[in-house]
Design a protein around this motif. Structure first.
Motif, PDB file in Angstrom:
ATOM      1  N   MET A 131      10.699   0.606   8.178  1.00 35.04           N
ATOM      2  CA  MET A 131      11.485   1.823   8.062  1.00 35.04           C
ATOM      3  C   MET A 131      12.647   1.687   7.077  1.00 35.04           C
ATOM      4  SD  MET A 131      10.038   4.152   9.836  1.00 35.04           S
ATOM      5  CE  MET A 131       8.551   3.410   9.170  1.00 35.04           C
ATOM      6  N   VAL A 132      13.230   0.499   7.015  1.00 33.45           N
ATOM      7  CA  VAL A 132      14.287   0.276   6.015  1.00 33.45           C
ATOM      8  C   VAL A 132      13.710   0.423   4.610  1.00 33.45           C
ATOM      9  CG1 VAL A 132      15.825  -1.450   5.000  1.00 33.45           C
ATOM     10  CG2 VAL A 132      15.758  -1.151   7.478  1.00 33.45           C
ATOM     11  N   GLY A 133      12.507  -0.117   4.397  1.00 35.51           N
ATOM     12  CA  GLY A 133      11.861   0.016   3.096  1.00 35.51           C
ATOM     13  C   GLY A 133      11.545   1.461   2.764  1.00 35.51           C
ATOM     14  N   ALA A 134      10.981   2.200   3.733  1.00 36.47           N
ATOM     15  CA  ALA A 134      10.630   3.603   3.499  1.00 36.47           C
ATOM     16  C   ALA A 134      11.873   4.441   3.215  1.00 36.47           C
ATOM     17  CB  ALA A 134       9.885   4.162   4.717  1.00 36.47           C
ATOM     18  N   THR A 135      12.960   4.170   3.947  1.00 33.47           N
ATOM     19  CA  THR A 135      14.196   4.923   3.742  1.00 33.47           C
ATOM     20  C   THR A 135      14.811   4.620   2.383  1.00 33.47           C
ATOM     21  OG1 THR A 135      14.624   4.909   6.123  1.00 33.47           O
ATOM     22  CG2 THR A 135      16.489   5.378   4.679  1.00 33.47           C
ATOM     23  N   THR A 136      14.810   3.362   2.000  1.00 31.29           N
ATOM     24  CA  THR A 136      15.353   2.975   0.690  1.00 31.29           C
ATOM     25  C   THR A 136      14.596   3.670  -0.437  1.00 31.29           C
ATOM     26  OG1 THR A 136      16.010   0.817   1.555  1.00 31.29           O
ATOM     27  CG2 THR A 136      15.837   1.036  -0.849  1.00 31.29           C
ATOM     28  N   LEU A 159       0.818  -1.213   0.000  1.00 28.78           N
ATOM     29  CA  LEU A 159       0.000   0.000   0.000  1.00 28.78           C
ATOM     30  C   LEU A 159       0.851   1.261   0.000  1.00 28.78           C
ATOM     31  CD1 LEU A 159      -2.900  -0.967   2.438  1.00 28.78           C
ATOM     32  CD2 LEU A 159      -2.949  -0.838  -0.049  1.00 28.78           C
ATOM     33  N   GLY A 160       2.018   1.196   0.644  1.00 27.10           N
ATOM     34  CA  GLY A 160       2.914   2.349   0.643  1.00 27.10           C
ATOM     35  C   GLY A 160       3.366   2.718  -0.757  1.00 27.10           C
ATOM     36  N   LEU A 161       3.672   1.725  -1.573  1.00 25.70           N
ATOM     37  CA  LEU A 161       4.070   1.976  -2.963  1.00 25.70           C
ATOM     38  C   LEU A 161       2.894   2.487  -3.793  1.00 25.70           C
ATOM     39  CD1 LEU A 161       6.359  -1.123  -3.616  1.00 25.70           C
ATOM     40  CD2 LEU A 161       7.087   1.273  -3.480  1.00 25.70           C
ATOM     41  N   LEU A 162       1.719   1.901  -3.582  1.00 30.02           N
ATOM     42  CA  LEU A 162       0.554   2.279  -4.372  1.00 30.02           C
ATOM     43  C   LEU A 162       0.034   3.678  -4.025  1.00 30.02           C
ATOM     44  CD1 LEU A 162      -1.482  -1.071  -4.337  1.00 30.02           C
ATOM     45  CD2 LEU A 162      -0.158  -0.121  -6.237  1.00 30.02           C
ATOM     46  N   LEU A 163       0.136   4.043  -2.755  1.00 27.55           N
ATOM     47  CA  LEU A 163      -0.461   5.302  -2.276  1.00 27.55           C
ATOM     48  C   LEU A 163       0.568   6.374  -1.968  1.00 27.55           C
ATOM     49  CD1 LEU A 163      -3.108   3.755   0.161  1.00 27.55           C
ATOM     50  CD2 LEU A 163      -3.445   4.448  -2.222  1.00 27.55           C
ATOM     51  N   HIS A 164       1.792   6.197  -2.461  1.00 30.94           N
ATOM     52  CA  HIS A 164       2.893   7.075  -2.069  1.00 30.94           C
ATOM     53  C   HIS A 164       2.583   8.549  -2.344  1.00 30.94           C
ATOM     54  CE1 HIS A 164       6.985   7.981  -0.919  1.00 30.94           C
ATOM     55  NE2 HIS A 164       7.138   8.688  -2.024  1.00 30.94           N
ATOM     56  N   ARG A 165       2.023   8.861  -3.502  1.00 33.19           N
ATOM     57  CA  ARG A 165       1.752  10.264  -3.853  1.00 33.19           C
ATOM     58  C   ARG A 165       0.728  10.882  -2.917  1.00 33.19           C
ATOM     59  NH1 ARG A 165       1.435  10.341 -10.508  1.00 33.19           N
ATOM     60  NH2 ARG A 165       3.591   9.649 -10.886  1.00 33.19           N
TER      61      ARG A 165
END
Length: 268
Positions: free
Chosen positions: A195-200, A96-102
């Motif tokens: 958090m590692v994913g979000a930071t990357t 969902l983070g990738l899909l809703l990032h904007r």
């Protein structure tokens, strides 16, 4: 305010709030309004320094992680369930983070949303603390798979700034029968891949800007170190408070802080 002082203050805010159910992102957004610095200029900094707080979890719980790693090699069922639960709970936020990032980025520029979410989240904590049945699950590896999936989806509520990633995952675990200390520790462990994913993702998007920004790697390094040191202290303190008093103190803090922030934002 100078860059170094801002980095130190934000590092302290991140270290204190990352693992408490009070929303580190929400506090960093409100800090940008209070201190008057450019939130856009410090956006990548705010994401990357979260790894400092995450490193504190690795240091404090290194025995747990080592035991799990050894157990995975020995095909220990408990170690495999532990690792499975972390991975499974992480997947909903990753997708969902990738899909809703904007859309998430748009909300990050809305401090009023943070203030309201703090208040609503505080009320939710009080209600869940009062209404949930006595906990029966006392270990991360003992959380059933279906409840792990549910906690992963509940954590996604934290994509709304001010909700709190740790707060959402902890409350979700409590509502599903996990005892307080285990719920808090599961939230700590789940923060690592999240958090590692979000930071990357943030570094991949903004690596060109880092080379020319005034907030460079030296300033990020200061914030990283400060958040790490502060989180080391806060995590131990938090587990002790939760074990003795539950989450109600943090609920009342959220309500008061959110109300004061909302009044200030609307009156200025």
């Amino acid at each position: 305010m100078g860059l170094l002082l801002t980095a130190i203050l934000l590092g302290i805010v991140e270290g204190v709030t990352e693992f408490l159910p009070v929303s580190s992102t929400g506090h960093l957004i409100l800090a940008s309004e209070l201190f008057g610095y450019s939130a856009d200029q410090w956006a990548t900094f705010n994401i990357v320094i979260q790894l400092g707080a995450i490193l504190a979890v690795v240091v404090l719980y290194w025995r747990t992680f080592w035991t799990v790693l050894v157990g995975l090699g020995a095909r220990d069922p408990g170690s495999w369930r532990f690792a499975r639960n972390i991975v499974v709970a992480f997947i909903p936020a990753a997708v969902l983070g990738l899909l809703l990032h904007r859309y998430i980025e748009i909300l990050l520029g809305a401090p009023e949303v943070v203030a309201v979410a703090l208040i609503v989240g505080g009320i939710a904590i009080l209600l869940i603390e009062r209404l949930v049945s006595p906990a029966r699950i006392t270990g991360v590896a003992d959380i059933p798979l279906n409840r792990t999936v549910a906690i992963g989806f509940i954590q996604c509520l934290a994509m709304i700034p001010g909700v709190s990633r740790s707060g959402a995952s902890i409350l979700g675990a409590l509502a599903l029968g996990v005892e307080r200390k285990t719920a808090a520790e599961f939230s700590f462990f789940l923060a690592i891949p999240t958090m590692v994913g979000a930071t990357t993702l943030e570094l991949w998007k903004n690596h060109d800007q880092l080379a020319t920004s005034a907030v460079g790697w030296d300033i990020i390094g200061v914030g990283f170190a400060i958040s790490f040191i502060v989180a080391l202290v806060v995590i131990r303190w938090f587990v002790g408070i939760v074990s003795r008093h539950g989450f109600a103190p943090f609920a009342w803090y959220r309500i008061v802080a959110g109300a004061l922030a909302l009044v200030w934002l609307l009156a200025r």
